[in-house]
Scaffold this motif. Structure first.
Motif, PDB file in Angstrom:
ATOM      1  N   ALA A 119       0.830  -1.210   0.000  1.00 54.34           N
ATOM      2  CA  ALA A 119       0.000   0.000   0.000  1.00 54.34           C
ATOM      3  C   ALA A 119       0.863   1.258   0.000  1.00 54.34           C
ATOM      4  O   ALA A 119       0.517   2.256  -0.649  1.00 54.34           O
ATOM      5  CB  ALA A 119      -0.922  -0.011   1.220  1.00 54.34           C
ATOM      6  N   ASN A 144     -13.176   6.092   0.236  1.00 58.66           N
ATOM      7  CA  ASN A 144     -12.851   5.223   1.369  1.00 58.66           C
ATOM      8  C   ASN A 144     -14.101   4.835   2.136  1.00 58.66           C
ATOM      9  O   ASN A 144     -14.300   3.667   2.492  1.00 58.66           O
ATOM     10  CB  ASN A 144     -11.868   5.933   2.316  1.00 58.66           C
ATOM     11  CG  ASN A 144     -10.457   5.961   1.782  1.00 58.66           C
ATOM     12  OD1 ASN A 144     -10.093   5.186   0.903  1.00 58.66           O
ATOM     13  ND2 ASN A 144      -9.646   6.850   2.310  1.00 58.66           N
ATOM     14  N   GLN A 199      -6.894   3.080   1.614  1.00 62.43           N
ATOM     15  CA  GLN A 199      -7.779   2.270   2.450  1.00 62.43           C
ATOM     16  C   GLN A 199      -8.889   1.642   1.614  1.00 62.43           C
ATOM     17  O   GLN A 199      -9.141   0.434   1.686  1.00 62.43           O
ATOM     18  CB  GLN A 199      -8.369   3.140   3.556  1.00 62.43           C
ATOM     19  CG  GLN A 199      -9.103   2.388   4.639  1.00 62.43           C
ATOM     20  CD  GLN A 199      -8.188   1.746   5.652  1.00 62.43           C
ATOM     21  OE1 GLN A 199      -6.975   1.869   5.553  1.00 62.43           O
ATOM     22  NE2 GLN A 199      -8.756   1.054   6.615  1.00 62.43           N
ATOM     23  N   ALA A 203      -8.932  -4.220   6.188  1.00 64.01           N
ATOM     24  CA  ALA A 203      -7.956  -3.168   5.894  1.00 64.01           C
ATOM     25  C   ALA A 203      -7.381  -2.544   7.152  1.00 64.01           C
ATOM     26  O   ALA A 203      -6.329  -1.889   7.085  1.00 64.01           O
ATOM     27  CB  ALA A 203      -8.586  -2.080   5.025  1.00 64.01           C
ATOM     28  N   GLY A 231      -4.263   1.378   5.207  1.00 62.36           N
ATOM     29  CA  GLY A 231      -4.286   2.413   4.181  1.00 62.36           C
ATOM     30  C   GLY A 231      -3.794   3.756   4.681  1.00 62.36           C
ATOM     31  O   GLY A 231      -3.138   4.506   3.941  1.00 62.36           O
ATOM     32  N   PHE A 232      -4.096   4.071   5.941  1.00 58.60           N
ATOM     33  CA  PHE A 232      -3.642   5.351   6.498  1.00 58.60           C
ATOM     34  C   PHE A 232      -2.186   5.258   6.945  1.00 58.60           C
ATOM     35  O   PHE A 232      -1.429   6.226   6.815  1.00 58.60           O
ATOM     36  CB  PHE A 232      -4.557   5.758   7.647  1.00 58.60           C
ATOM     37  CG  PHE A 232      -5.998   5.920   7.239  1.00 58.60           C
ATOM     38  CD1 PHE A 232      -6.382   6.944   6.381  1.00 58.60           C
ATOM     39  CD2 PHE A 232      -6.971   5.028   7.671  1.00 58.60           C
ATOM     40  CE1 PHE A 232      -7.705   7.092   5.979  1.00 58.60           C
ATOM     41  CE2 PHE A 232      -8.297   5.167   7.281  1.00 58.60           C
ATOM     42  CZ  PHE A 232      -8.665   6.197   6.430  1.00 58.60           C
ATOM     43  N   ASP A 233      -1.802   4.110   7.488  1.00 56.45           N
ATOM     44  CA  ASP A 233      -0.387   3.931   7.840  1.00 56.45           C
ATOM     45  C   ASP A 233       0.498   3.973   6.600  1.00 56.45           C
ATOM     46  O   ASP A 233       1.665   4.367   6.681  1.00 56.45           O
ATOM     47  CB  ASP A 233      -0.190   2.594   8.564  1.00 56.45           C
ATOM     48  CG  ASP A 233      -0.825   2.591   9.950  1.00 56.45           C
ATOM     49  OD1 ASP A 233      -1.066   3.689  10.486  1.00 56.45           O
ATOM     50  OD2 ASP A 233      -1.081   1.502  10.494  1.00 56.45           O
ATOM     51  N   SER A 251      -6.049  -0.283   9.701  1.00 55.14           N
ATOM     52  CA  SER A 251      -5.599   1.095   9.435  1.00 55.14           C
ATOM     53  C   SER A 251      -4.432   1.100   8.453  1.00 55.14           C
ATOM     54  O   SER A 251      -3.667   2.075   8.402  1.00 55.14           O
ATOM     55  CB  SER A 251      -5.179   1.777  10.739  1.00 55.14           C
ATOM     56  OG  SER A 251      -4.080   1.092  11.326  1.00 55.14           O
ATOM     57  N   ASN A 293     -15.786   1.074   2.406  1.00 54.89           N
ATOM     58  CA  ASN A 293     -15.949   0.451   3.716  1.00 54.89           C
ATOM     59  C   ASN A 293     -17.386   0.011   3.965  1.00 54.89           C
ATOM     60  O   ASN A 293     -17.640  -1.136   4.377  1.00 54.89           O
ATOM     61  CB  ASN A 293     -15.503   1.436   4.806  1.00 54.89           C
ATOM     62  CG  ASN A 293     -15.534   0.824   6.181  1.00 54.89           C
ATOM     63  OD1 ASN A 293     -14.975  -0.254   6.415  1.00 54.89           O
ATOM     64  ND2 ASN A 293     -16.185   1.487   7.130  1.00 54.89           N
TER      65      ASN A 293
END
Length: 464
Positions: A162, A242, A180, A366, A370-372, A368, A246
């Motif tokens: 990612a 996102n 994400q 997913a 995608g944000f990491d 976190s 989700n």
């Protein structure tokens, strides 16, 4: 008393002025570099040449200032700033853990009697972090001792994939905040093919990977299409997508097509064994071949950016879209393509989750990641291999944070604090350089002032 004059080289220019004759390079051809130096030195023939040509003076200054020394370049470069950002975040995180740890306050009361107790309590959380992420020297056997590093590599696999998607978009001047949602779509497509289709071994896994790539590419390509055709800002679009991804996942997991039979929980059936990544070190470890795929993806992105025409177009658009358009690059096509590839890389992270780590699809597939991945790309300076090693670091944080909490009762949230501090320092390189006294312009200013005083001295001597 007679004055000595230095004879000037005579060469008649086209305007009748006196110009130095252009130098000849071996082979009998005129050196354009030397000719440009002559023009610079004589102001196009309007002034007599100096004893030391201006271009030579500038090159000397560039050599002394711009390069300084190799050691100076190393310690003021981006890689060193990234390393120092991580180090500074770890130090501040350690201070925060020490302040909030009641045992530190107790041992501080008798510090001068037994200083080792305080130091032990201060470094104990990080000792547990290393023991839970790299090597457990207290393990009963070799498998137990090596288990932490395998967990780090397992957790880092989707972060690397990612992160590559985010970094690739960054290099093209796009902010891909939608990793994400792209992970979710990659996992959604890959998982469905994994449990609904029954294919031969080998072929099944390839089809699952391909489906995940397509799912992520579709979700990322939508962003690129809207950006290219309507000018919609990719940050807003990706954030909204996102949420859509989700909630769409949560809805599908309640439908008969995705929900596991006989279960009321929103989870899918297990993927077929033929759709799973092979285990690299046996069933006692979770490390799977998806990590090798992440390495291959890193090598692919490096080749794409540095060795392919498409990658050159991506970098050109990221540097200056207007100049790229003037040079004949189709900016709209590049925008759509780079977001599709970035989405495919994030979709690969989703495949690593469902076919490697989880082996089924759930609402938290997913997490976190995608944000990491945004932080991973920032720490890696949006370079493929930098992102790869940043993913390993964050994988170590996440894997070791669990052991740190279990052994020292330190909240695992402190890992998030450290990650946030890393982002803060990465976003402010001048702050890091100022803290460590690594200002790259300081030496240039000093040398420039010295060169200026020397030039002034030469001029004064010449005038005298």
């Amino acid at each position: 008393m007679s004055e000595k004059t230095t004879p000037e080289p005579q060469a008649t220019g086209h305007n009748g002025g006196q110009e130095p004759a252009p130098a000849q390079v071996p082979g009998g051809t005129t050196s354009e570099a030397v000719a440009s130096d002559v023009v610079l030195d004589t102001a196009g023939g309007q002034m007599p040449p100096s004893a030391v040509p201006a271009a030579t003076q500038l090159r000397g200054r560039d050599h002394r200032d711009g390069g300084g020394s190799v050691l100076h370049q190393v310690f003021t470069g981006n890689a060193m700033v990234s390393f120092l950002s991580v180090l500074l975040a770890i130090v501040l995180g350690g201070i925060l853990m020490a302040v909030t740890n009641p045992k530190v306050a107790v041992t501080a009361g008798y510090f001068f009697a037994q200083p080792g107790d305080l130091l032990t309590e201060v470094i104990r959380p990080y000792t547990a972090l290393v023991q839970g992420s790299i090597f457990n020297w207290a393990g009963a056997d070799l498998a137990a001792q090596l288990y932490p590093i395998t967990e780090t590599l397992t957790v880092a696999t989707p972060l690397v994939c990612a992160g590559l998607g985010v970094a690739l978009a960054f290099r093209a001047g796009l902010f891909n905040i939608g990793a994400q949602g792209q992970i979710i779509f990659g996992a959604l497509f890959g998982a469905y093919v994994g449990f609904a289709w029954h294919l031969p071994i080998g072929l099944h896994l390839l089809v699952v990977i391909l489906a995940g790539l397509i799912g992520g590419a579709v979700w990322g390509g939508v962003v690129g299409l809207l950006k290219a055709r309507t000018g919609a800002h990719e940050v807003i679009v990706t954030i909204m997508l996102n949420y859509i991804a989700n909630f769409l996942l949560l809805f599908l997991l309640t439908t008969p097509a995705f929900q596991r039979k006989g279960s009321t929980n929103p989870i899918s059936p297990f993927l077929d064994s033929t759709a799973l990544f092979p285990e690299l070190l046996g069933p006692q470890f979770r490390l799977h071949a998806g990590f090798l795929v992440a390495i291959a993806a890193t090598a692919f992105v490096w080749w794409l950016l540095n060795r392919s025409t498409i990658g050159f177009e991506f970098r050109a658009v990221g540097a200056n879209p207007s100049a790229a358009r003037t040079a004949g690059i189709n900016v709209a096509r590049s925008t759509i393509l780079v977001m599709a590839i970035a989405g495919a890389l994030a979709g690969l992270a989703g495949v690593a989750q469902v076919s490697g780590t989880e082996k089924y699809l759930s609402g938290g597939v997913a997490a976190s990641i995608g944000f990491d991945a945004i932080t991973v790309a920032l720490l890696g300076r949006s370079t493929p291999w930098g992102t790869f090693f940043a993913g390993l670091l964050f994988g170590a944080f996440r894997a070791g944070g669990v052991a740190m909490q279990a052994q020292t009762q330190t909240p695992i949230d402190i890992v998030l604090v450290i990650q946030s501090l890393i982002v803060l320092f990465i976003a402010a390189p001048p702050l890091v350089r100022a803290i460590f006294g690594l200002n790259p312009h300081k030496k240039n200013t000093t040398t420039s002032g010295t060169a200026g005083s020397r030039t002034g001295g030469v001029k004064s001597g010449a005038a005298a």
